[in-house]
Design a protein around this motif. Structure first.
Motif, PDB file in Angstrom:
ATOM      1  N   CYS A 478       0.813  -1.209   0.000  1.00  0.00           N
ATOM      2  CA  CYS A 478       0.000   0.000   0.000  1.00  0.00           C
ATOM      3  C   CYS A 478       0.848   1.261   0.000  1.00  0.00           C
ATOM      4  CB  CYS A 478      -0.895   0.016   1.240  1.00  0.00           C
ATOM      5  SG  CYS A 478      -1.937  -1.444   1.417  1.00  0.00           S
ATOM      6  N   SER A 483      -3.123   1.051   4.817  1.00  0.00           N
ATOM      7  CA  SER A 483      -2.649  -0.251   5.289  1.00  0.00           C
ATOM      8  C   SER A 483      -3.796  -1.249   5.156  1.00  0.00           C
ATOM      9  CB  SER A 483      -2.161  -0.154   6.742  1.00  0.00           C
ATOM     10  OG  SER A 483      -3.244   0.177   7.608  1.00  0.00           O
ATOM     11  N   CYS A 487      -5.372  -2.466   1.378  1.00  0.00           N
ATOM     12  CA  CYS A 487      -5.153  -1.015   1.434  1.00  0.00           C
ATOM     13  C   CYS A 487      -6.471  -0.280   1.690  1.00  0.00           C
ATOM     14  CB  CYS A 487      -4.504  -0.501   0.160  1.00  0.00           C
ATOM     15  SG  CYS A 487      -2.981  -1.334  -0.289  1.00  0.00           S
ATOM     16  N   GLN A 491      -3.297   4.089   7.695  1.00  0.00           N
ATOM     17  CA  GLN A 491      -2.054   3.669   8.321  1.00  0.00           C
ATOM     18  C   GLN A 491      -2.059   4.135   9.787  1.00  0.00           C
ATOM     19  OE1 GLN A 491       1.474   4.414   5.972  1.00  0.00           O
ATOM     20  NE2 GLN A 491       2.633   4.955   7.816  1.00  0.00           N
TER      21      GLN A 491
END
Length: 1418
Positions: A478, A483, A487, A491
Motif C-alpha cells: 500500500c 494499510s 489497502c 495507516q
C-alpha cells in the motif's frame, strides 16, 4: 556445240534433256527448237515444246559498211550467233539431284569448344568469394561503430555534446554501454526527421523538445574519429580493425541475489561512524520492500554486483553493467552522502531507476531553467527517452527519492527546477527514503512474476493504487497512509495519538497536529487523517494559525525532514508538501468527497527550528457531483494523421487547471484542459495539441460540441469522434505462444465482437487455417479460447471481466500468454521491407509479428532472426519505426512516422545508416508492405503463418544478358522451401534458384554459399523481384537490367520459322515447320528438307540445329534460353571446316507467313559471259511456286529460276523443281530480293561445277538508261563495219527488257536479243540479224564486259578494244586547244593549233585554227 549441265558432287541419278536441231531455209531463218522432257514411266507420254522464230530475209547494207552482208553470208552469221550457246545440239546429258550429303566441315559434336563460352563453376572461381563479400551490403548500425571506439573516444563524443560522463545527472556515473546509448539517442535526435502532428493552441511558440543541452554535430565528430581509425589500419597486413563489427552481449537484467561488497573502511567507526551500518540498512529497506535480495561478499568480484566505495561525491551507475565483468560502483563521500534516503537513491540507480526529473514525461511536470545551471552541468538535465526509461506507467512522483531539489546544480541564489504543478515545488528533493512509486516501479519491472500463478502485480482488489505484494502474495502493498490486506484502512499513527477518519459537513471544524502549538510534535511522529464528506460534496481545507516544522536548514525550500502533506486529488498518490515555516495559503478542495492529511517526521538530519506543527480548518461544500471517469476511450478519428492518438486514457492523480488530467496507456499523450479547450497533446500545459474541443466541461467526456484534429496547418472537424467512460478495449493483442507451437495461430489481434449476457466481452479473431478464434468468459468464471481445432480453458477462476487485466498466469503449450489493449488495425501476418538495398540490404525481407506490443504497436522479427522492427518514441515530434539488432534503440534503418503498423507508414523518406561514411542517408525507395506468404501446399503444415498461402508458379522462365548464360532458362518448383521461400531447379539440373542469406540467388545447389546470379531483394517470389539482378562476370558482380523472371507459360509458337542470312551452313537455313511435339518446354521445328531439326537442348543451354532432336551433333547453335527460336537475341554460331565454331552475327530466326513474300517483279542474273549465258538475263515473276518460293520465267522462254529442295539453293533449270540445273546460288532466302550480296553462284562448265565469282543477281529497278552512248576506241580500219562507231541516242523503246539505241546517223541500232543472250548492232530493231554481236546479258550497254564479235568470218584484233560507255556533251573538261600536225602538201594548211570555240557540233566540241591564211574549222 554441245552444252552440258553439271552434276553436283553429292548427286547420284541422271536425267537427260533432248534438244532439237536448228533448221535453216533459204531467204529466212527458222530456228525450231524442240525440248524433249523426260517421259513419266507410268504414263508413257512425252511432251514436246516447239518454239519458232522467223527473221527477215534481207539485211540491207549500212551506209558506212565496208562489208556487204548477203544471203550467202547468213549461215555464217547464224553460226556466229550459235557460238554464244543458243543453238544446242541433239542431246545434253544432265544429272538429277536426289540427296544432299553433309561433309565433315558441316557438322560437329557439341563438346569442349562450345563450353568455352560458358561461365566457370561458381566454386572454382578464385574471385567469386571476394566478389560475394563485396556484394554484401553493410548492415552496420551506429551501435556497431560506437562499440568499436575506445572509452576515451566515447568521452570525446560526449564532450562534443557538452556532456560530462563522470557526473551525468549529478550523481550518476555512466557505464560504457550507457554512454553509447546516450550518444545514440543524441545522434538520432540530431538526424531523425521531425514530425508535424500538432498545432498551436496558445499564442506563443510551439513546443520544442527540451533536451537540456546544446550540442555540436555528433556526426561530424564521429566522421573525424572514423578517419582516424582508417589511418591506423596496417597497410602491409591489410588488417582492418574488426571492432567495427564486433557485437557485445547486453544482458542488463539483474539476477538475485546481487553480490555486494562494502569497502572495509566503512566499517571503521573511527573513520566512518556507522557508515557500514547505514549502507546495510539501506540494502535491507530495498530487500524488505521488493523481491530483490543481496548477499555480501568479502572481496570485489569480476562478475556483476555492487561495490560500495569511498570517494568523492555521491554517484552510481544506472542499472547492471552490461559487460558482466565488473561490479557496479557506488561512490559515497563521508559524511555528506550518508543519509538513509541518499544511499537508498544510489542503490536505486544501481538497480536501474533514473532520476525522476530525467523521465521522458518530465516536461509535463518540471520546467528546467537552463540559464541558471552551473557551467559544465548542462548534461545533468538531459531526459531519457521513452524506450530507455522504466516508468512502468507509474505516474510522475514529486516525492520520489529520485527527484532532485529545485536548486539542483543551480547558480547561487537561483533555481533550475520548477514544478509545473506549482504547489509541489517544495515536495521535490526529499531524502528521507524510498517513496511508494520508487518501489512500485522496481517491483513491476522485476517482481511481476514472483507470485506463483500470477503474471502481474496489478490486483483489482487492491485499493488506492496498491498492488500485490511480491513478498506476501495474499496481501497488497500500500501507498503511504494506507494499510490493511487490501489497502482499505488508514495507516496507524506513530509516536502520537493522532489521525483517523473525520466526518465532514458544512460546519467548519479543526484538527491539529500532536502537541500543537506547544510543546509541538515529537521526532518520528506519523499521523494520517481521512476527511470524508457526504457523497456529492467536496471537502474544503486550509491551514490556519501558526505553522512550522522541523527543518534541515533555516527556511529550507525542500521538505526533506518533516512535512505536512495534503492529498486532495488522489488519496494514493503523493500530494503537495509544506514544511519549515512555509505555510500554505490556499484552500484545498477535494476532487471527490475525500481528502487525506498526513504529518510525517523523519530523522534524516539533526534538524533545526520548532516542531509547532499545524492547525487545519475543514468543512464541506456542494459542487459538481460527477466523479471523473478513471478511464476514457477515444476512438473513431477520421484524420489518418491522428489515428495514433486513439486509445484508452487513464486519469492521473494531479489535476491541471482544477480539472482532471488523463494519460494515454502507451503514448506520451495527455488529455487536459487549457485556456477554454479540452486538448490531447504531448505535454501537460504545452503549446501544441493534435485533438481539441472548445468546452469548459468538468471532464472531456462531458464536452458538448465538435471535436477537431490537426492536419497540415489546419484543424479538421471530427464528427464521428467518440469519447466514452470505459477501459474496455475494442481490440486486444494476445502474444507469448511460440511460432513453433501448434497454437501459434492464437497470437495476434482480436476484435471486440459483443458483450455477453453476464457483462463480459467476447473477442474474435479470424484465421484461414483454424476458422474463427473466440476469447470469452464461460461458466465457472473461467476464460476460454476456442477455434475450429482447439478449445483451451484457463486453469484459474477469476472475477475479472476485462481480459487485459487478468493477473493470473495462463500458459498454453508451456508458454505464458499476455493480453494487452491494442489500438491499431489488425496487422498483416507478415511485412515485406524492401527498397533499402544500397546501405541496409540485409535488413530487407520478411518480418513477422512476434511478442508483446512495444509502445502500443506490434513488434516484428526478421525472418533471419537477426533483426527486429519496432516503433521507437523519443518524444511527440521524434518518433519512428526502426530496424536494428535488438530493442535498445540502435539500428540501421528508421523512418519517421506515427503509423500503428508498418504497412500503414505514409512517410516517403527512409533513413539508412551508412557505416562507411558514418551518417544517415535519405532514400525514397524504401517500403513496408503486407506480404501474403506464398508457399506450396506441402509447406503449410502446422505453421499457421502460412494460412494465407497460395501456390507459386510451378515453372519459371528466366532470361537476361550475355553473362551467366547457362543460368537462364526454365526452372521447376521443388518440394520444400528455403528461408520461407520456394526453391526452383534449372532445366539442366545444374543450377538452383533459391533465397539465400543475401537475396534471390542462382547457384550450383539449393542454399549454396556461392552463386553466379543474385538479386538483393527480399521478395517472397523471384518473379516479384524489383531490384536489378547482378551477375558474376568472372571478377565481380555487375548489374544486368536485362535479367527478368516470370511465371512460365507455354510459348505461342510460330507455325513457320525462316532461318537465314549467312553464307555458311546454307543447307540448314531456310524454312522450318512446327512439329506437334515439344522438347524441354519449347517447340520443335523440322526443316523443309525433312532431314534437320531446330530444337532447344537444355543440357547444353542452347538452341540447336541438327539431324536428331536432342542430339549433340549439328551445325548451328545459339546459347540462349528463349522459349522460341525467333526470340533468340544472342549470336548464332555455325560449324566450319576444321571442326571449329565461328559466330554468324547476321544469322537469325524469325516468324514467317507463307505467301507473304515480297517478291521482285523482275530479277536480273548475269555478269558471267564465259558460260551458261543462255541461262542468264532477266527473269520475271510467275504464279508458280516451288518449296514455298516463287518461280521466275527466263526472258528467253525456255529456262526457270527456282529454289531446289535437293540442292537447298536457288537454281536455273529447264523445269521448275527439276534437279537438273546449270546455275545455282547457295542461299536459302525465301525471296530473290532477300539473297545475300555474298551469295556464292556456280555454273556448269564441262560437266562440272565451277565458281562464277562475277555472276551476280539483283532485283531489277526502274533505273533510267543513258541518254547517249559512245562506242569507240578503234579506227575504222580496225572494225568490220565502221558505222557501228560513234554516238548512240536512247530511243525510249526497249527490246528484251533493255533499252534500244540509234546511231547518230540514224542507220544503225543497238538492241538486245533475249532469246540468244546477245546485244547486236543492226539496221532494224528486233531482227535476229547483226553486223556485230556481244555475248553479254547486261541490262545496260555501259555495263557490258564481254568483247564485241564480228557476225561474219572476218576477225580484226581491234574489235576487242571497242566498248560502249555513257556519253555526255562536251563540257569544261574538254581541251581548250589542240595542236594538229602531219598534213602534207596539198593539205599542210590544216596543221597548227586549234582553239576551242565553246560550241558543240554533232555531239562534239569544235575548234578554230588561227593563222596567216585565215580561219579553218575542225
Amino acid at each position: 556445240m554441245v552444252y552440258n549441265d553439271a552434276t553436283e558432287e553429292y548427286s547420284q541419278n541422271l536425267s537427260r534433256r533432248r534438244l532439237g536441231l536448228s533448221i535453216i531455209q533459204k531467204g529466212q531463218v527458222l530456228i525450231e527448237t524442240m525440248f524433249f522432257t523426260p517421259c513419266k514411266p507410268l504414263l508413257f507420254i512425252c511432251f514436246f515444246t516447239i518454239v519458232v522464230v522467223t527473221y527477215s530475209s534481207n539485211i540491207p547494207d549500212g551506209n558506212q559498211s565496208k562489208i556487204k552482208i548477203t544471203n550467202d553470208s547468213l549461215p555464217n552469221i547464224i553460226n556466229a550467233i550459235d557460238e554464244g550457246g543458243i543453238a544446242i545440239d541433239d542431246e545434253t546429258p544432265t544429272e538429277e539431284i536426289e540427296t544432299f550429303q553433309r561433309g565433315e566441315e558441316d557438322e560437329q559434336e557439341v563438346g569442349e569448344p562450345l563450353e568455352a563460352g560458358l561461365p566457370p563453376d561458381d566454386a572454382s572461381n578464385p574471385h567469386l568469394e571476394e566478389a560475394i563479400r563485396a556484394l554484401k551490403s553493410s548492415k552496420s548500425d551506429l551501435d556497431d561503430f560506437l562499440k568499436s571506439l575506445s572509452n576515451l573516444e566515447l568521452r570525446e563524443l560526449l564532450k562534443t555534446a557538452n556532456i560530462s560522463s563522470d557526473k551525468y545527472e549529478g550523481d550518476v556515473d555512466l557505464t560504457r554501454e550507457q554512454i553509447i546509448r546516450l550518444i545514440q539517442f543524441l545522434e538520432q535526435l540530431e538526424s531523425s526527421k521531425r514530425l508535424s502532428v500538432s498545432g498551436n493552441i496558445k499564442d506563443e511558440d510551439a513546443y520544442e523538445e527540451q533536451v537540456g543541452v546544446e550540442y555540436k554535430s555528433l556526426e561530424d565528430k564521429m566522421k573525424e574519429i572514423k578517419k582516424k581509425h582508417m589511418r591506423e589500419q596496417d597497410p602491409t597486413k591489410h588488417r582492418v580493425k574488426r571492432k567495427m563489427l564486433r557485437r557485445f552481449d547486453s544482458n542488463e537484467t539483474w539476477t538475485f541475489p546481487i553480490k555486494v561488497y562494502i569497502d572495509p573502511k566503512f566499517d571503521d567507526d573511527t573513520l566512518f561512524l556507522n557508515a557500514g551500518r547505514t549502507i546495510r540498512k539501506a540494502l535491507k529497506v530495498w530487500a524488505d520492500k521488493t523481491c530483490v535480495s543481496f548477499t555480501e561478499v568479502s572481496s570485489p568480484t569480476t562478475t556483476s554486483g555492487i561495490f560500495f566505495k569511498s570517494g568523492t561525491g555521491c554517484t552510481s551507475t544506472i542499472g547492471k553493467a552490461a559487460s558482466d565483468v565488473a561490479m557496479n560502483e557506488i561512490v559515497l563521500k563521508y559524511p555528506n552522502c550518508f543519509s538513509d534516503g541518499n544511499i537508498q537513491r544510489q542503490i536505486g540507480h544501481a538497480l536501474g531507476l533514473v532520476p525522476e526529473f530525467a523521465r521522458p514525461d518530465r516536461d509535463s511536470y518540471v520546467e528546467v531553467q537552463g540559464v541558471n545551471t552551473r557551467p559544465g552541468m548542462d548534461s545533468s538535465f538531459l531526459s531519457f527517452n521513452w524506450f530507455q526509461s522504466l516508468t512502468e506507467n507509474v505516474e510522475y512522483d514529486y516525492g520520489s527519492v529520485m527527484q532532485d531539489r529545485e536548486s539542483h546544480f543551480a547558480r547561487p541564489g537561483t533555481t533550475t527546477l520548477l514544478a509545473k504543478f506549482s504547489e509541489y515545488q517544495n515536495t521535490m528533493g526529499q531524502k528521507a527514503g524510498l517513496s511508494f512509486s520508487d518501489v512500485k516501479i522496481f517491483n513491476y519491472q522485476y517482481c511481476s512474476e514472483t507470485c506463483p500463478g500470477y503474471c502481474k502485480l496489478e490486483w483489482s482488489e487492491c485499493k488506492h493504487g496498491g498492488y500485490r505484494d511480491p513478498l506476501n502474495c495474499d496481501v497488497c502493498r500500500c501507498p503511504d497512509g494506507w494499510s490493511g490486506p487490501k489497502c482499505e484502512t488508514l495507516q496507524p499513527a506513530t509516536n502520537a495519538v493522532c489521525g483517523g477518519i473525520k466526518t465532514v459537513d458544512s460546519t467548519p471544524r479543526t484538527l491539529q497536529s500532536p502537541g500543537y502549538p506547544t510543546p509541538g510534535y515529537v521526532l518520528l511522529t506519523s499521523c494520517t487523517w481521512l476527511l470524508q464528506a457526504p457523497p456529492g460534496q467536496h471537502v474544503n481545507a486550509r491551514v490556519v494559525g501558526d505553522f512550522e516544522t522541523d527543518c534541515a536548514s533555516t527556511n529550507s525550500p525542500v521538505c526533506d525532514h518533516d512535512w505536512l502533506e495534503i492529498r486532495y486529488a488522489d488519496l494514493g498518490h503523493t500530494g503537495p508538501r509544506y514544511c519549515c515555516t512555509g505555510k500554505p495559503s490556499k484552500t484545498f478542495v477535494s476532487v471527490g468527497n475525500e481528502m487525506m492529511i498526513l504529518l510525517r517526521s523523519n530523522d534524516v538530519f539533526v534538524g533545526i527550528g520548532m516542531k509547532t506543527g499545524f492547525q487545519l480548518e475543514y468543512f464541506s461544500t456542494t459542487g459538481d457531483t460527477n466523479v471523473p471517469c478513471k478511464y476514457l476511450k477515444l476512438k473513431d478519428l477520421d484524420n489518418r494523421e491522428q489515428k495514433w492518438r486513439e486509445g484508452i486514457f487513464k486519469k492521473l492523480a494531479m489535476p491541471w487547471n482544477s480539472k482532471p488530467v488523463y494519460k494515454h496507456l502507451y503514448e506520451p499523450e495527455y488529455m487536459y484542459y487549457e485556456s477554454g479547450d479540452w486538448v490531447v497533446g504531448p505535454v501537460i500545459g504545452g503549446t501544441t495539441a493534435g485533438v481539441k474541443i472548445q468546452s469548459n466541461a468538468a471532464s472531456p467526456d462531458e464536452a458538448i460540441g465538435t471535436w477537431k484534429s490537426y492536419r497540415s496547418e489546419d484543424w479538421l472537424t471530427e464528427p464521428r469522434l467518440s469519447l466514452t467512460c470505459s477501459d474496455l478495449c475494442d481490440r486486444i493483442w494476445l502474444s507469448g505462444i511460440s511460432k513453433q507451437s501448434t497454437y501459434n495461430y492464437l497470437n495476434g489481434a482480436y476484435t471486440l465482437f459483443e458483450i455477453d449476457t453476464n457483462g463480459a466481452p467476447v473477442y474474435k479473431r479470424t484465421t484461414s487455417s483454424d476458422g474463427v478464434v473466440t476469447l470469452n468468459m464461460i461458466g465457472g468464471n473461467k476464460w476460454q479460447l476456442k477455434s475450429d481445432s482447439h478449445t483451451l480453458v484457463s486453469p484459474f477462476t477469476t472475477i475479472v471481466t476485462n481480459p487485459t487485466k487478468i493477473p493470473n498466469t495462463w500458459s498454453i503449450d508451456d508458454e505464458k500468454i499476455k493480453i494487452e489493449c491494442y489500438f491499431g488495425p489488425s496487422p498483416c501476418d507478415s511485412i515485406m521491407v524492401s527498397g533499402i538495398k544500397d546501405y541496409q540490404a540485409n535488413r530487407m525481407g520478411l518480418y513477422f509479428p512476434e511478442g508483446p506490443l512495444y509502445n502500443g504497436r506490434p513488434m516484428y522479427k526478421h525472418e533471419s532472426g537477426d533483426h527486429v522492427m519496432y516503433h521507437n518514441i523519443i518524444n511527440e515530434t521524434r518518433r519512428y519505426w526502426i530496424i536494428g539488432p535488438d530493442m535498445k534503440g540502435a539500428g540501421g534503418v528508421m523512418i519517421t512516422d506515427t503509423a500503428m503498423v508498418p504497412e500503414n507508414i505514409n512517410a516517403d523518406t527512409w533513413q539508412l545508416f551508412d557505416g562507411d561514411t558514418i551518417q544517415w542517408i535519405d532514400v525514397n525507395t524504401g517500403s513496408a508492405s503486407c506480404a501474403n506468404l506464398v508457399f506450396p501446399w506441402w509447406r503449410r503444415g502446422k505453421d499457421k503463418r502460412f494460412r494465407r498461402a497460395t501456390t507459386p508458379c510451378e515453372k519459371l522462365f528466366m532470361t537476361g544478358g550475355d553473362l551467366q548464360l547457362s543460368r537462364k532458362g526454365v526452372y521447376t518448383l521443388q518440394t520444400g522451401t528455403l528461408n520461407s521461400r520456394p526453391v526452383y531447379e534449372h532445366e539442366s539440373e545444374n543450377s538452383y534458384l533459391y533465397y539465400g542469406t543475401e537475396g534471390w540467388s542462382i547457384g550450383a545447389s539449393s542454399g549454396a554459399p556461392t552463386y553466379g546470379v543474385i538479386a538483393i531483394d527480399p521478395a517472397l517470389l523471384p518473379y516479384a523481384v524489383v531490384e536489378t539482378w547482378e551477375v558474376f562476370n568472372g571478377v565481380e558482380f555487375v548489374d544486368d537490367p536485362a535479367w527478368t523472371v516470370s511465371c512460365f507459360q507455354a510459348p505461342s509458337a510460330c507455325n513457320t520459322i525462316l532461318f537465314d542470312d549467312d553464307p555458311r551452313q546454307q543447307f540448314r537455313q531456310g524454312l522450318y515447320f512446327l512439329e506437334a511435339e515439344t522438347f524441354n518446354d519449347r517447340p520443335v521445328y523440322q526443316h523443309e528438307s525433312d532431314v534437320e531439326f531446330l530444337f532447344y537442348n537444355a543440357d547444353l543451354y542452347r538452341w540447336f540445329i541438327g539431324p536428331e532432336i536432342g542430339g549433340v551433333r549439328g551445325g548451328v547453335y545459339s546459347i540462349d534460353p528463349s522459349l522460341t527460336p525467333e526470340a533468340v537475341s544472342t549470336t548464332w554460331f555455325v560449324a566450319v571446316a576444321g571442326g571449329s565454331w565461328v559466330p554468324a552475327p547476321k544469322l537469325s530466326a524469325r516468324c514467317y507467313t507463307v505467301g507473304a513474300e515480297n517478291n521482285c517483279p523482275k530479277f536480273f542474273l548475269g555478269g558471267y559471259p564465259s558460260a551458261q549465258l543462255n541461262r542468264q538475263g532477266v527473269f520475271s515473276l510467275s504464279t508458280k511456286k516451288v518449296m514455298n518460293r516463287a518461280v521466275y520465267d527466263h526472258e528467253g522462254g525456255r529456262e526457270y529460276l527456282y529454289y531446289s529442295k535437293p540442292a537447298r539453293a536457288w537454281t536455273v533449270g529447264s523445269t521448275p523443281g527439276s534437279s537438273s540445273v546449270g546455275i545455282k546460288g547457295d542461299d536459302t532466302a525465301l525471296t530473290l530480293g532477300a539473297l545475300s550480296s555474298n551469295t556464292k553462284w556456280s555454273v556448269v562448265i564441262g560437266g562440272k561445277w565451277a565458281a562464277a565469282s562475277t555472276l551476280k543477281g539483283e532485283c531489277m529497278s526502274d533505273s533510267q538508261p543513258c541518254a547517249t552512248l559512245y562506242i569507240g576506241g578503234v579506227t575504222w580500219e580496225q572494225t568490220v563495219n565502221p558505222n557501228i562507231l560513234g554516238v548512240y541516242v536512247y530511243t525510249g523503246s526497249t527490246s528484251g527488257n533493255r533499252p534500244v539505241y540509234k546511231s547518230e546517223k540514224g542507220q544503225m541500232y543497238l538492241y538486245y536479243l533475249p532469246q540468244y543472250g546477245l546485244w547486236v548492232f543492226y539496221t532494224t530493231v528486233g531482227v535476229a540479224r547483226c553486223y556485230i554481236k556481244i555475248a553479254d546479258t547486261a541490262l545496260h550497254p555501259e555495263d557490258i564486259t564481254a568483247s564485241l564479235q564480228e557476225c561474219s568470218q572476218t576477225t580484226l584484233s581491234g574489235m576487242n578494244s571497242i566498248a560502249p560507255f555513257c556519253f555526255d556533251e562536251p563540257n569544261t573538261d574538254s581541251c581548250d586547244s589542240l595542236q594538229v600536225t602531219g598534213f602534207s602538201v596539198p593539205h599542210a594548211q590544216y596543221n597548227g593549233r586549234y582553239t576551242r570555240t565553246g560550241t558543240v557540233v554533232n555531239y562534239r566540241a569544235s575548234n578554230l585554227l588561227i593563222g596567216m591564211n585565215g580561219l579553218f574549222g575542225m
